[in-house]
Design a protein around this motif. Sequence first.
Motif, PDB file in Angstrom:
ATOM      1  N   GLN A 133       0.844  -1.193   0.000  1.00 38.85           N
ATOM      2  CA  GLN A 133       0.000   0.000   0.000  1.00 38.85           C
ATOM      3  C   GLN A 133       0.887   1.254   0.000  1.00 38.85           C
ATOM      4  O   GLN A 133       2.004   1.237   0.537  1.00 38.85           O
ATOM      5  N   GLY A 134       0.414   2.342  -0.589  1.00 35.23           N
ATOM      6  CA  GLY A 134       1.204   3.559  -0.751  1.00 35.23           C
ATOM      7  C   GLY A 134       1.755   4.119   0.551  1.00 35.23           C
ATOM      8  O   GLY A 134       2.935   4.491   0.626  1.00 35.23           O
ATOM      9  N   TYR A 135       0.932   4.206   1.594  1.00 39.72           N
ATOM     10  CA  TYR A 135       1.392   4.737   2.874  1.00 39.72           C
ATOM     11  C   TYR A 135       2.552   3.895   3.410  1.00 39.72           C
ATOM     12  O   TYR A 135       3.531   4.437   3.920  1.00 39.72           O
ATOM     13  N   CYS A 136       2.433   2.610   3.289  1.00 37.49           N
ATOM     14  CA  CYS A 136       3.490   1.708   3.770  1.00 37.49           C
ATOM     15  C   CYS A 136       4.787   1.948   3.003  1.00 37.49           C
ATOM     16  O   CYS A 136       5.865   2.002   3.602  1.00 37.49           O
ATOM     17  N   GLN A 137       4.687   2.099   1.702  1.00 36.34           N
ATOM     18  CA  GLN A 137       5.862   2.307   0.867  1.00 36.34           C
ATOM     19  C   GLN A 137       6.547   3.646   1.161  1.00 36.34           C
ATOM     20  O   GLN A 137       7.767   3.702   1.281  1.00 36.34           O
ATOM     21  N   VAL A 138       5.752   4.693   1.308  1.00 33.10           N
ATOM     22  CA  VAL A 138       6.297   6.047   1.432  1.00 33.10           C
ATOM     23  C   VAL A 138       6.669   6.411   2.864  1.00 33.10           C
ATOM     24  O   VAL A 138       7.664   7.095   3.093  1.00 33.10           O
ATOM     25  N   VAL A 139       5.895   5.946   3.840  1.00 34.83           N
ATOM     26  CA  VAL A 139       6.106   6.371   5.229  1.00 34.83           C
ATOM     27  C   VAL A 139       6.783   5.296   6.080  1.00 34.83           C
ATOM     28  O   VAL A 139       7.715   5.587   6.823  1.00 34.83           O
ATOM     29  N   ILE A 140       6.314   4.066   5.994  1.00 36.05           N
ATOM     30  CA  ILE A 140       6.830   3.018   6.880  1.00 36.05           C
ATOM     31  C   ILE A 140       8.175   2.468   6.394  1.00 36.05           C
ATOM     32  O   ILE A 140       9.082   2.257   7.198  1.00 36.05           O
ATOM     33  N   ASN A 141       8.320   2.235   5.099  1.00 34.07           N
ATOM     34  CA  ASN A 141       9.582   1.670   4.602  1.00 34.07           C
ATOM     35  C   ASN A 141      10.810   2.492   5.004  1.00 34.07           C
ATOM     36  O   ASN A 141      11.816   1.905   5.412  1.00 34.07           O
ATOM     37  N   PRO A 142      10.768   3.837   4.934  1.00 35.70           N
ATOM     38  CA  PRO A 142      11.943   4.593   5.396  1.00 35.70           C
ATOM     39  C   PRO A 142      12.229   4.414   6.891  1.00 35.70           C
ATOM     40  O   PRO A 142      13.396   4.397   7.303  1.00 35.70           O
ATOM     41  N   LYS A 143      11.196   4.262   7.701  1.00 35.98           N
ATOM     42  CA  LYS A 143      11.412   4.017   9.131  1.00 35.98           C
ATOM     43  C   LYS A 143      12.068   2.654   9.350  1.00 35.98           C
ATOM     44  O   LYS A 143      12.948   2.507  10.202  1.00 35.98           O
ATOM     45  N   LEU A 144      11.641   1.672   8.582  1.00 35.18           N
ATOM     46  CA  LEU A 144      12.253   0.347   8.691  1.00 35.18           C
ATOM     47  C   LEU A 144      13.702   0.372   8.219  1.00 35.18           C
ATOM     48  O   LEU A 144      14.563  -0.290   8.810  1.00 35.18           O
ATOM     49  N   ALA A 145      13.985   1.145   7.181  1.00 40.35           N
ATOM     50  CA  ALA A 145      15.368   1.275   6.707  1.00 40.35           C
ATOM     51  C   ALA A 145      16.235   1.918   7.793  1.00 40.35           C
ATOM     52  O   ALA A 145      17.366   1.483   8.036  1.00 40.35           O
ATOM     53  N   LYS A 146      15.706   2.925   8.457  1.00 38.12           N
ATOM     54  CA  LYS A 146      16.435   3.584   9.547  1.00 38.12           C
ATOM     55  C   LYS A 146      16.674   2.605  10.694  1.00 38.12           C
ATOM     56  O   LYS A 146      17.764   2.540  11.256  1.00 38.12           O
ATOM     57  N   LEU A 147      15.653   1.833  11.041  1.00 41.41           N
ATOM     58  CA  LEU A 147      15.793   0.806  12.072  1.00 41.41           C
ATOM     59  C   LEU A 147      16.915  -0.159  11.715  1.00 41.41           C
ATOM     60  O   LEU A 147      17.785  -0.446  12.542  1.00 41.41           O
ATOM     61  N   ARG A 148      16.907  -0.650  10.506  1.00 46.22           N
ATOM     62  CA  ARG A 148      17.901  -1.637  10.072  1.00 46.22           C
ATOM     63  C   ARG A 148      19.307  -1.051  10.049  1.00 46.22           C
ATOM     64  O   ARG A 148      20.275  -1.756  10.340  1.00 46.22           O
ATOM     65  N   GLN A 149      19.417   0.236   9.737  1.00 46.06           N
ATOM     66  CA  GLN A 149      20.721   0.888   9.716  1.00 46.06           C
ATOM     67  C   GLN A 149      21.244   1.126  11.128  1.00 46.06           C
ATOM     68  O   GLN A 149      22.399   0.850  11.427  1.00 46.06           O
ATOM     69  N   LEU A 150      20.399   1.650  12.021  1.00 45.73           N
ATOM     70  CA  LEU A 150      20.834   2.048  13.358  1.00 45.73           C
ATOM     71  C   LEU A 150      20.872   0.912  14.376  1.00 45.73           C
ATOM     72  O   LEU A 150      21.622   0.983  15.345  1.00 45.73           O
TER      73      LEU A 150
END
Length: 180
Positions: free
Chosen positions: A156-173
């Motif tokens: 879904q669009g919200y998941c792609q645009v809003v949640i995916n970047p948060k998950l990327a940040k989680l995985r990085q940090l």
Amino acid sequence: MDNINFEVATVGGGCFWCTEAVFQEVRGVHKVVSGYTGGKAPGRPTYREICSGLTGHAEVIQITFDPAVITYEDILIIFMTTHDPTTLNRQGADTGTQYRSVIYYHNASQQQKANMVLSEMQKVYEKPIVTELSSLGIFYDAEDYHQDYYKNNSEQGYCQVVINPKLAKLRQLHADKLLK
């Protein structure tokens, strides 16, 4: 599994779909439930009522975790680094008191630990942290369609645009704290 002494943390950092998705990837987290708390309106609130901003409730998650695997402090550090704790009643385009940054403590020990983490995290941010720290009141589970939202709607669009970047940040940090 019966001998595990789980603990529970309750936090709100904007839309609960985002925070739920983050903590479902963390090692030691047994369960994440999206819900509402912190309001003054009587009775069980609905999502529609929460979205009005009139009930005073925040969108939150309750995280059931194994403190032998992940500490309460680590839960809070992950929380504080995967949303913006410096914006009052806002996360991205989501605005209103229902999207406030908040830690609801369950006991005096959690309150003390949360104060310590907030103090330490202020050193990381240039702007003042506005995360509210409050005693947990009544927690209401959100409607079923809000549970496991990202898992069920990741395209879904919200998941792609809003949640995916948060998950990327989680995985990085916090790569060392994630499920393998």
